[in-house]
Scaffold this active site. Sequence first.
Site, PDB file in Angstrom:
ATOM      1  N   SER A  39      31.897 -67.897  -6.295  1.00  0.00           N
ATOM      2  CA  SER A  39      32.768 -69.040  -6.521  1.00  0.00           C
ATOM      3  C   SER A  39      33.918 -68.725  -7.658  1.00  0.00           C
ATOM      4  O   SER A  39      35.070 -69.512  -7.843  1.00  0.00           O
ATOM      5  CB  SER A  39      31.967 -70.355  -7.169  1.00  0.00           C
ATOM      6  OG  SER A  39      31.506 -69.867  -8.390  1.00  0.00           O
ATOM      7  N   LYS A 106      32.253 -71.251 -14.288  1.00  0.00           N
ATOM      8  CA  LYS A 106      33.609 -72.085 -14.100  1.00  0.00           C
ATOM      9  C   LYS A 106      34.774 -71.937 -14.925  1.00  0.00           C
ATOM     10  O   LYS A 106      34.457 -71.571 -16.239  1.00  0.00           O
ATOM     11  CB  LYS A 106      33.219 -73.400 -13.700  1.00  0.00           C
ATOM     12  CG  LYS A 106      32.105 -73.520 -12.717  1.00  0.00           C
ATOM     13  CD  LYS A 106      32.315 -73.081 -11.346  1.00  0.00           C
ATOM     14  CE  LYS A 106      31.077 -73.300 -10.492  1.00  0.00           C
ATOM     15  NZ  LYS A 106      31.268 -72.841  -9.325  1.00  0.00           N
TER      16      LYS A 106
END
Length: 184
Positions: A39, A106
């Site tokens: 990700s 993230k």
Amino acid sequence: MTVWIHRIRSWAWSIGIAFFLSLLISTFVLQPTRVLGHSMEPTLKDHSRILIAKWTRSLGEEPAYGDIVVIDSRIERKRSLLDDLSDYPLFQWIAGSGSSDVFWVKRVVGKAGDVIEIRDHHVYRNGIELNEPYLKEQMATSSQGQTITVPEGYIYVMGDNRNHSKDSRAIGVVPIGHIMGKKL
């Protein structure tokens, strides 16, 4: 025989102090961790090792826009000091816990008061399109038209590989207390 008992006590004391210090450092100062998944590509690769600064959490610092953070994705529950201690890698190894999949790496896209909007394959913060040269590819339209105002005490996070990232688009805004640390 007493010499051996003295040596064993000395070693046990040294090992105990070393364990306690490593627990404190890993919980409140620095912790190495591994990126699991794709990700954050191309910025971070799967199985990359990174060092996270946990003192930012300990001192209550809020991350800046663009910072890469490690979050606890279990946002529906409140974190406690017991959670911080039980996240210590040795305790997880002893318990056979596979909870590392709840910690996500993230990028911070929005902070308290920001209006985040996803349209035309781009992210807008307070009406201004974000310049994101770190993205792997153009974002697909699956989250098209999503608009959210980030409440006080929360952040909005996204992965750099937007088409293959589970992030705030899926779980919502993340409480500041769920930020485990910031990538150094």
